[in-house]
Design a protein around this motif. Structure first.
Motif: not given
Length: 149
Positions: A91-105
């Motif tokens: 869950f925590l690694s997915n939250a970090a990964f989705l935060s990184l994807i947000y920078t690409y957004i």
């Protein structure tokens, strides 16, 4: 009369008993509402700075985010998704990964890299993207971790 924070208590006497009566405090709600709005404004302002600090950290250390995501996915497969601890790590690694994807957004919408966006953004731009980020993480992370059994 004041803001209603300090109330005036008057003692009234009748023949044998003492009564304590509070003054009419109809202005209390308005004052506390204004104070609440000011506090909420400060929380939103400083919260947006914190949100962009988290997003910036995931952008700056993206290799750690990718590596931890891969390791946790491997651990999930090795434990056959039966460990609660590994599920929390996922869950925590997915939250970090989705935060990184947000920078690409942000990079896609602003047509610039995230570092340029951070250096050129004003306060309202920070608030806008931080207020979009909070529901994004709140909705996307549980959907990303959804069990489809």
């Amino acid at each position: 009369m004041g803001c209603g924070i300090y109330t005036i208590i008057r003692m009234k006497t009748s023949h044998t008993n003492w009564r304590v009566e509070d003054e009419d405090n109809s202005s209390n709600f308005g004052c506390f509402f204004i104070i609440g709005v000011v506090i909420l404004g400060f929380l939103v302002y400083y919260g947006t700075i914190y949100v962009h600090t988290v997003i910036f950290a995931t952008y700056k250390y993206s290799w750690i985010v990718y590596l931890s995501f891969a390791i946790v996915i491997a651990l999930t497969f090795l434990t056959k998704a039966s460990s609660f601890f590994v599920a929390c790590l996922l869950f925590l690694s997915n939250a970090a990964f989705l935060s990184l994807i947000y920078t690409y957004i942000i990079e896609a919408f602003k047509n610039t890299d995230y570092m340029t966006f951070v250096s050129n953004a004003n306060g309202l731009m920070f608030m806008k993207y931080a207020l979009i980020f909070v529901p994004y993480i709140a909705i996307a992370t549980p959907l990303f971790n959804k069990d489809n059994r």
